[in-house]
Every structure is written in C-alpha cells, then in structure tokens.
Design a protein around this motif. Structure first.
Motif: not given
Length: 558
Positions: A258-265, A267-273
C-alpha cells in the motif's frame, strides 16, 4: 452691593465676569440687553442648524439601510428534511459514499455509485452508447434526497474519490477509475470534464491529490500509484486534462502492499510505501525529477529526512517490521499541523512521533476487525482512537485509547456480524465527540435474528451509559456520520443493498439520511459495567436523553 457682588463671584467662580458686567450695567442697561439678545439669537440659530443636520443625516442613513435591506435580502437557510430515503430497485452498489456541496447552498450533498441497466433520471446505458448494465454516479441533494444529476459510466467499478481540486474551473470534481477509463466528473453539474484510457499505472489505487501545479496550466495536479508483484510505478497526471506529465516512474522494485502521501513539519512531500519489510518513504521531489527533468523544483524535500536516506536518493527507512499490517494517518486539527502515523502489526499498535523518528507509545493488541476510527473522548485536542478487537464467539471488544498516551479510556463488549459498520464520531462545540457504535448487546436472550444490528450513542461525560436503538438496516455497504452543514445538521448516512462485486442485484439499493438526535427518543438506556459488560439501566431515561438533546455540534477546526 459690593458684598453681594463678591458673594456672587465666590459662589459661581466660572461666571465672575458676567457678574461684574451686570454690576456696571446699572447706569446703562441697554448694552447688556442688546448683547444678551444677540448672543441668545446666535446660539438659537446654531442649535437649529445642528438639529437639522442631525435629522437629515439620520434620515439618509435610514433610507440607505432600508433600501439595501430590500435590494440585498438576508440569505434563507435551506430547509432540510430530518430523515429521507432514496431507493433504487434491482441494483447493486459499492463501498463508496462521498459528501460535497454540489449545489453551493452550504449544505453538503451525497454521492454514490450503483450498477443498473437504467438510471433514476431517465438515463439508460444504451442511450449513452454503453453496454448494460452500466455504472451510474448519482448526486442527491443533502436537504431532501432528490436527484441533482446522474452520470452513466461504463462498468466495472474500481475506485472513486470526490473533492479533487484542479479538475474543474468552478470547483472540485470526482475521479472514477472504471473499466478501461479514468474519468473526471464536475461535482456541480455531472458533466464529464475529461476521460482518458487507462494504462497499467492508471489502474492503481486511490490518487495522491493536492499536488502543486506541475505542468504550469494553472490547475493543481495529482499522482497515481500502481502496485504489482514485481514493482511499484507512479505517474504524475494533469488535473486539467488527465494527461501524464513526463513519463511513468518505477518507485520501487518488489512488492509494495500500500502507499500513503505524507507532508513533514517543514513541508516536505513524500510517498510512504508499506512493504513486507516495513515502512519506507520516497521523496516526491525525486520521483518528479525522474518523470521529467526540472519538475523536482516544484516539490519540497525535508533536510532532516534526506540525511537519513540510503544510497538510493529519496528512499528512507521509517519503520522496520515483517509483521506490519496497516498504516493509518492520524489527522490533527488546524492548519499546518503535522500528522503522526499509527502502525498496526500482528500484536501491537504503535504511534510514531510527528517526526516519525521515535515512537510516542505502543500497546499490545491483536485480531483487529477494522481500521481505527478517531474522535475526542477528552478535551486535550489530541485525537483519540476507537479500535475493535475480535475476542471470539462473534464478540468484539470496543476500546477507546488515549491518543496522547495509548492508555485505555473506555471499553464495551458487543456481538457483531461481518457487515457491522465501524465506529464513527461527530465533534461538539465543547471539544469532545459523540461516538456512534454498531453491534448487538448480549442482553436480549429472545433474539434469534443474528443479522439484527443496533446503533449506540456514547457521551464521554456519561461514559457509564449507552443509548441503544434497534436498527432496521440490513446489508449495510457503507456508513458515515458527519455534518451536512457547517456547525450543524449532524446526521448519519447508511447505504444498504448488495455488493456490486459479488452479486447481480436482486434487492433494492437504499440511501438513508437520518439526523443523529432523531435516534434519541427511539433508544433505550443501557449501563456499561465492569470489563465492558452491558446491563439494562435503572437511571431515568428522560434525564439521560435530555443530555443528548442539548448537544450542539461543531466542525473540526481548520
């Protein structure tokens, strides 16, 4: 005379000069009279002008107020029905239930998808050039359940999401993955904005929305991810046209669950796998650069996260575990809030700190029936968790965990069937939530209908009591408790029928909206005892019900 004058001056010191004039004017009174009359006449004219000006100003202000009150009348709030039903005979439906304001009347409307040969708004599959039966995306008015619009689409159904920005110039839209197509539909009109043939990557899971404008057309874009046994692939897609921006990118070789989008404190934009070996993060900035050179500058990266990256740029280990089963984002209230992650393994629940570097707390748990739900049992502004644990004999343990510490705040034991909806909650103006649970209490020995369900209302300030309402709903496909109008209109929606992926549609599909407080008079009061046991309450029902009647609901802070 002198004594009188002096006495007058002491008694009225501010009028001393007038007293002296009065004394000297005895021999010639005429100057005094002329001066006095002239002064009084001037003051009289001045006061008259002031009064006239004031009255004229007041008249003009009132004229403007009354004029605008007729030209711009106060808006009239929509009059909604407390309960409504929408029935579609001989159809099947899917686990999709969305709420968006389609009519721009500040009351959110409801969207479902069903499959049938004919629609409910004089539409047919064949008239649209589609094979029967086909899909229908149906929008109904949240106030009364009447049809707003209906859009026929080719079968079969994979997934849908509404509220996607960038698809329409007038607002949001819905994305539907179906058959060989990816279709964007305008939320307000039901018009197809664009339709693209699906490549393998467009057959992926729910999209990553709310990305910035990557292709420079003035609209926000999104990304689609596809998981296969051999690799995970991503494509950035234009919200305005549906075209792939650049080329598709191989995110990871091997199996990703599965995957999940995530934004850090920062503002960094990441895809969690979610992989077999644990949880990993991949920078969207790195993926964008692989899709098209120069595209990476439009996405942010987190310096602290990148320092933890492996030899492959943008790939970061977050949590290592071979038994990780589910990853859930805990959404915090307020703009700019960072969302911690909840990790569910075979035996534990772990809440990662907002920096995702350390664990805030962890507790033992097993045999979870569904993904955790969230609400505010206390008023510390940290979302609390509602989990359902299968403890055998068709019985579940419903536990509310403190979101800050992980400790158990409340629990109850209920019987359940496979189609029992998961819990939900609605926030009140007092910063705590009212929780809605589903199940069956074991205190009804004469009940022989194993499919019968009950809904329960829990008030955190009276947690030793439950309101139980016998539910008439059977074959529940989807359930949602929400506010259909900002800060009011607390309701729940129930979609019943047959699952479109498993049956051909013999029973009707029914969408029901019901006001939460309307359940109160039809409910009985139960007492929650030790270890979550339930018994009939001896408390005054009217007193307990009055507590629920007085509730005022609120939106989550933005």
């Amino acid at each position: 005379m002198v004594d009188a004058a002096e006495h007058s001056t002491e008694a009225e010191p501010l009028k001393g000069e007038e007293t002296v004039v009065g004394v000297t004017s005895v021999t010639d009174p005429s100057p005094f009279k002329k001066s006095d009359c002239a002064g009084r006449l001037g003051m009289s004219h001045l006061s008259g002008w002031r009064t006239g000006t004031f009255l004229l100003s007041l008249f003009l202000c009132l004229t403007v107020v009354f004029a605008f009150s007729f030209i711009l009348p106060c808006p009239v709030r929509p009059q909604y029905q407390r309960t409504w039903n929408r029935t579609i005979p001989g159809a099947v439906t899917y686990d999709f239930l969305a709420v968006e304001d389609a009519t721009k009347d500040k009351v959110r409307d409801v969207f479902i998808i069903y499959k049938r040969s004919e629609g409910m708004a004089n539409n047919t599959c064949t008239s649209e050039g589609l094979s029967a039966p086909c899909l229908f995306l149906l929008a109904v008015d949240g106030t009364d359940g009447e049809t707003l619009w209906e859009r026929p689409l080719s079968a079969d159904f994979d997934w849908a999401v509404c509220g996607v920005g960038g698809l329409s110039e007038t607002g949001t839209g819905c994305l539907i993955a179906h058959n060989d197509n990816l279709t964007a539909v305008d939320t307000h009109t039901g018009v197809i904005l664009w339709q693209q043939l699906r490549t393998p990557v467009r057959g992926g899971d729910l999209p990553l929305v709310h990305l910035p404008d990557l292709d420079g057309d003035g609209a926000t874009d999104f990304a689609l991810v596809t998981h296969s046994p051999s690799q995970t692939v991503l494509a950035f897609v234009s919200g305005r046209t549906g075209d792939v921006i650049g080329s598709e990118v191989v995110v990871d070789s091997g199996t990703s669950l599965a995957h999940l989008p995530y934004i850090t404190a920062s503002g960094g934009q990441y895809l969690l796998l979610h992989k077999d070996s644990g949880l990993y993060a991949v920078g969207l900035w790195w993926l964008a650069g692989q899709a098209k050179s120069g595209l990476e500058v439009k996405l942010k990266k987190d310096k602290n996260w990148e320092e933890r990256a492996s030899s492959r740029p943008g790939h970061i280990l977050i949590f290592e575990s071979v038994s990780l089963r589910r990853v859930v984002e805990v959404r915090r209230s307020g703009r700019g809030s960072v969302s911690p992650l909840l990790l569910l393994t075979d035996s534990t629940i772990t809440l990662l700190h907002e920096n995702l570097l350390t664990a805030s707390w962890s507790m033992n748990i097993s045999n979870l029936l569904s993904a955790p739900a969230f609400g505010h049992y206390n008023t510390d502004e940290v979302p609390d968790l509602v989990i359902e644990e299968d403890i055998g004999n068709s019985t579940k343990r419903v536990v509310i965990l403190d979101g800050h510490t992980g400790s158990a705040l409340w629990e109850v034991r209920l019987q359940f069937t496979p189609q029992t909806p998961r819990p939900s909650s609605v926030l009140t103006i007092n910063d705590y939530s009212v929780f809605m649970l589903w199940g069956q209490t074991p205190i009804h020995p004469n009940n022989t209908d194993v499919e019968e369900k009950s809904s329960y209302l829990l008030h955190p300030y009276h947690s030793n009591l439950l309101l139980e309402r016998k539910s008439p709903f059977q074959h529940i496909i989807a359930f949602k408790a929400t506010l259909l109008e900002r800060s009011r209109h607390a309701s729940y929606l129930v979609l019943t029928g047959q699952d479109g992926g498993q049956s051909d549609g013999v029973l009707p599909v029914t969408l029901t909206k019901r006001k939460i407080k309307d359940d109160v008079p039809e409910s009985s009061v139960l007492r929650v005892g030790g270890a979550g046991g339930v018994v009939v309450s001896t408390d005054s029902e009217e007193y307990i019900k009055e507590i629920f009647y007085r509730l005022r609901f609120s939106n989550e802070p933005q």
